[in-house]
Design a protein around this motif. Structure first.
Motif, PDB file in Angstrom:
ATOM      1  N   LYS A 269       8.843  -0.626  14.142  1.00  0.00           N
ATOM      2  CA  LYS A 269       9.365  -0.526  12.770  1.00  0.00           C
ATOM      3  C   LYS A 269       9.203  -1.842  12.021  1.00  0.00           C
ATOM      4  CE  LYS A 269      11.540   2.824  10.693  1.00  0.00           C
ATOM      5  NZ  LYS A 269      10.755   3.997  10.270  1.00  0.00           N
ATOM      6  N   VAL A 270       9.526  -2.941  12.673  1.00  0.00           N
ATOM      7  CA  VAL A 270       9.363  -4.258  12.048  1.00  0.00           C
ATOM      8  C   VAL A 270       7.883  -4.491  11.705  1.00  0.00           C
ATOM      9  CG1 VAL A 270       9.366  -6.744  12.607  1.00  0.00           C
ATOM     10  CG2 VAL A 270      11.410  -5.368  13.024  1.00  0.00           C
ATOM     11  N   THR A 271       7.024  -4.129  12.649  1.00  0.00           N
ATOM     12  CA  THR A 271       5.581  -4.316  12.442  1.00  0.00           C
ATOM     13  C   THR A 271       5.107  -3.455  11.261  1.00  0.00           C
ATOM     14  OG1 THR A 271       5.386  -4.542  14.842  1.00  0.00           O
ATOM     15  CG2 THR A 271       3.347  -4.247  13.622  1.00  0.00           C
ATOM     16  N   GLU A 272       5.580  -2.224  11.250  1.00  0.00           N
ATOM     17  CA  GLU A 272       5.118  -1.292  10.213  1.00  0.00           C
ATOM     18  C   GLU A 272       5.621  -1.706   8.825  1.00  0.00           C
ATOM     19  OE1 GLU A 272       6.644   2.717  10.662  1.00  0.00           O
ATOM     20  OE2 GLU A 272       5.099   3.511   9.339  1.00  0.00           O
ATOM     21  N   LEU A 273       6.941  -1.881   8.717  1.00  0.00           N
ATOM     22  CA  LEU A 273       7.529  -2.080   7.388  1.00  0.00           C
ATOM     23  C   LEU A 273       7.238  -3.447   6.789  1.00  0.00           C
ATOM     24  CD1 LEU A 273      11.120  -0.552   7.711  1.00  0.00           C
ATOM     25  CD2 LEU A 273       9.086   0.452   6.641  1.00  0.00           C
ATOM     26  N   TYR A 274       7.391  -4.488   7.596  1.00  0.00           N
ATOM     27  CA  TYR A 274       7.406  -5.835   7.013  1.00  0.00           C
ATOM     28  C   TYR A 274       6.082  -6.586   7.178  1.00  0.00           C
ATOM     29  CZ  TYR A 274      12.177  -4.291   7.478  1.00  0.00           C
ATOM     30  OH  TYR A 274      13.298  -3.513   7.431  1.00  0.00           O
ATOM     31  N   ILE A 275       5.168  -6.008   7.960  1.00  0.00           N
ATOM     32  CA  ILE A 275       3.844  -6.634   8.090  1.00  0.00           C
ATOM     33  C   ILE A 275       2.767  -5.668   7.571  1.00  0.00           C
ATOM     34  CG2 ILE A 275       2.169  -7.698   9.676  1.00  0.00           C
ATOM     35  CD1 ILE A 275       4.633  -8.412  11.482  1.00  0.00           C
ATOM     36  N   GLY A 276       2.697  -4.471   8.156  1.00  0.00           N
ATOM     37  CA  GLY A 276       1.635  -3.532   7.775  1.00  0.00           C
ATOM     38  C   GLY A 276       1.757  -3.015   6.342  1.00  0.00           C
ATOM     39  N   THR A 277       2.887  -2.404   6.039  1.00  0.00           N
ATOM     40  CA  THR A 277       3.037  -1.786   4.719  1.00  0.00           C
ATOM     41  C   THR A 277       3.078  -2.847   3.614  1.00  0.00           C
ATOM     42  OG1 THR A 277       4.257   0.004   5.766  1.00  0.00           O
ATOM     43  CG2 THR A 277       4.442  -0.147   3.392  1.00  0.00           C
ATOM     44  N   GLU A 278       3.761  -3.954   3.875  1.00  0.00           N
ATOM     45  CA  GLU A 278       3.808  -5.030   2.862  1.00  0.00           C
ATOM     46  C   GLU A 278       2.412  -5.567   2.580  1.00  0.00           C
ATOM     47  OE1 GLU A 278       6.072  -6.776   0.683  1.00  0.00           O
ATOM     48  OE2 GLU A 278       6.956  -4.850   1.157  1.00  0.00           O
ATOM     49  N   SER A 279       1.685  -5.930   3.638  1.00  0.00           N
ATOM     50  CA  SER A 279       0.360  -6.534   3.418  1.00  0.00           C
ATOM     51  C   SER A 279      -0.584  -5.552   2.733  1.00  0.00           C
ATOM     52  CB  SER A 279      -0.226  -7.039   4.736  1.00  0.00           C
ATOM     53  OG  SER A 279      -0.431  -5.967   5.638  1.00  0.00           O
ATOM     54  N   ALA A 280      -0.403  -4.252   3.002  1.00  0.00           N
ATOM     55  CA  ALA A 280      -1.302  -3.244   2.416  1.00  0.00           C
ATOM     56  C   ALA A 280      -1.211  -3.212   0.889  1.00  0.00           C
ATOM     57  CB  ALA A 280      -0.988  -1.869   2.994  1.00  0.00           C
ATOM     58  N   ARG A 281      -0.172  -3.793   0.315  1.00  0.00           N
ATOM     59  CA  ARG A 281      -0.076  -3.850  -1.148  1.00  0.00           C
ATOM     60  C   ARG A 281      -1.190  -4.712  -1.740  1.00  0.00           C
ATOM     61  NH1 ARG A 281       5.880  -5.684  -2.348  1.00  0.00           N
ATOM     62  NH2 ARG A 281       5.274  -5.256  -4.496  1.00  0.00           N
ATOM     63  N   LEU A 282      -1.848  -5.495  -0.876  1.00  0.00           N
ATOM     64  CA  LEU A 282      -2.948  -6.350  -1.332  1.00  0.00           C
ATOM     65  C   LEU A 282      -4.318  -5.816  -0.908  1.00  0.00           C
ATOM     66  CD1 LEU A 282      -0.948  -9.531  -0.510  1.00  0.00           C
ATOM     67  CD2 LEU A 282      -1.796  -8.982  -2.792  1.00  0.00           C
ATOM     68  N   ASN A 283      -4.359  -4.595  -0.406  1.00  0.00           N
ATOM     69  CA  ASN A 283      -5.629  -4.014   0.050  1.00  0.00           C
ATOM     70  C   ASN A 283      -6.690  -3.986  -1.053  1.00  0.00           C
ATOM     71  OD1 ASN A 283      -4.946  -3.518   2.664  1.00  0.00           O
ATOM     72  ND2 ASN A 283      -4.609  -1.317   2.432  1.00  0.00           N
ATOM     73  N   GLY A 284      -6.266  -3.642  -2.253  1.00  0.00           N
ATOM     74  CA  GLY A 284      -7.215  -3.522  -3.368  1.00  0.00           C
ATOM     75  C   GLY A 284      -7.958  -4.830  -3.592  1.00  0.00           C
ATOM     76  N   TYR A 285      -7.214  -5.917  -3.595  1.00  0.00           N
ATOM     77  CA  TYR A 285      -7.815  -7.239  -3.795  1.00  0.00           C
ATOM     78  C   TYR A 285      -8.671  -7.647  -2.598  1.00  0.00           C
ATOM     79  CZ  TYR A 285      -7.923 -12.348  -3.511  1.00  0.00           C
ATOM     80  OH  TYR A 285      -8.326 -13.633  -3.338  1.00  0.00           O
ATOM     81  N   VAL A 286      -8.132  -7.465  -1.401  1.00  0.00           N
ATOM     82  CA  VAL A 286      -8.799  -7.998  -0.208  1.00  0.00           C
ATOM     83  C   VAL A 286     -10.007  -7.147   0.203  1.00  0.00           C
ATOM     84  CG1 VAL A 286      -8.497  -8.546   2.253  1.00  0.00           C
ATOM     85  CG2 VAL A 286      -6.709  -9.141   0.602  1.00  0.00           C
ATOM     86  N   PHE A 287      -9.884  -5.838   0.122  1.00  0.00           N
ATOM     87  CA  PHE A 287     -10.947  -4.980   0.679  1.00  0.00           C
ATOM     88  C   PHE A 287     -11.773  -4.235  -0.362  1.00  0.00           C
ATOM     89  CE2 PHE A 287      -7.697  -5.109   4.106  1.00  0.00           C
ATOM     90  CZ  PHE A 287      -8.464  -5.787   5.045  1.00  0.00           C
ATOM     91  N   PHE A 288     -11.246  -4.075  -1.579  1.00  0.00           N
ATOM     92  CA  PHE A 288     -11.957  -3.198  -2.515  1.00  0.00           C
ATOM     93  C   PHE A 288     -12.354  -3.902  -3.827  1.00  0.00           C
ATOM     94  CE2 PHE A 288      -9.326  -0.437   0.226  1.00  0.00           C
ATOM     95  CZ  PHE A 288     -10.370   0.262   0.850  1.00  0.00           C
TER      96      PHE A 288
END
Ligand SMILES: N[C@@H](CCC(=O)N[C@@H](CS)C(=O)NCC(=O)O)C(=O)O
Length: 214
Positions: free
Chosen positions: A94-113
């Motif tokens: 849960k810690v990995t998902e919520l505070y690392i995975g889901t948070e960082s994914a908010r920057l996917n557009g900039y980083v990957f697309f």
């Protein structure tokens, strides 16, 4: 036979696929890009990948899928048997998902697309990720796996979360997450050496290259 929907480009898809391979499932892969439209919402109500189809119906959300798959093949255990230890494993995921995975994914557009950096979002994400990484550091054993001597689903979930989160942190802030988690590098190497992960990572890289070539 179980059907796995999604694409090798997704780190969540990679978690589920590797987990199925490790547990010895026979399954069919069905390529689909995430889409918030019918009829896919019938399969995955948030329009995300991965999802699976089994005799009983469709399932999305990676942690739910992993839990179900675990219950199908308990003889290849990837979960703590003791109730409290199992809850600790769930806490780590849960810690990995919520505070690392889901948070960082908010920057996917900039980083990957190729999108612009939204500095306000980056400023908002970073403090949560710093706390998430510190919590992960506190909760992980790395002896040699996250929960101890035996590999669990937390290892697969975290491995593919960090694969993406590390790239995001590096590009956005020049932050090397691995420098802040004692034992992370050795554990990443250990996990990368597993044959199923090595195979999946080749597919993941090939899918990314194909996307970049357009
Ligand atoms: N919470 C979901 C996250 C899955 C996810 O974010 N998948 C991405 C691909 S890596 C996706 O489908 N993105 C499309 C979207 O968010 O609309 C899970 O645990 O499976």
């Amino acid at each position: 036979m179980i059907k796995l929907y999604g694409s090798a480009i997704s780190n969540y898809y990679a978690m589920v696929k590797v987990f199925m391979l490790e547990k010895g499932f026979d399954f069919e892969e069905v390529y689909i890009a995430p889409t918030y439209s019918e009829p896919y919402l019938e399969l995955s109500p948030m329009g995300k990948i991965p999802c699976i189809e089994v005799d009983e119906g469709y399932l999305s959300e990676t942690t739910a899928i992993l839990g179900f798959l675990e219950s199908c093949v308990p003889e290849v255990p990837m979960m703590e048997q003791d109730g409290f230890r199992r809850a600790q494993m769930a806490q780590l995921i849960k810690v990995t998902e919520l505070y690392i995975g889901t948070e960082s994914a908010r920057l996917n557009g900039y980083v990957f697309f190729g999108g612009d950096l939204n500095q306000a979002v980056a400023d908002n994400v970073k403090p949560t990720m710093i706390k998430g990484v510190a919590a992960f550091n506190r909760l992980s054993n790395f002896s040699p796996y996250l929960m101890g001597a035996e590999i669990t689903m937390a290892d697969f979930f975290a491995y593919y979360t960090f694969m993406t989160a590390r790239i995001i942190a590096k590009k956005t802030w020049g932050w090397d997450i691995a420098a802040d988690i004692d034992g992370l590098r050795d554990w990443l190497t250990l996990m990368s050496e597993r044959p199923m992960i090595a195979q999946m990572n080749k597919e993941h890289r090939a899918a990314i290259e194909k996307m970049q070539l357009g």
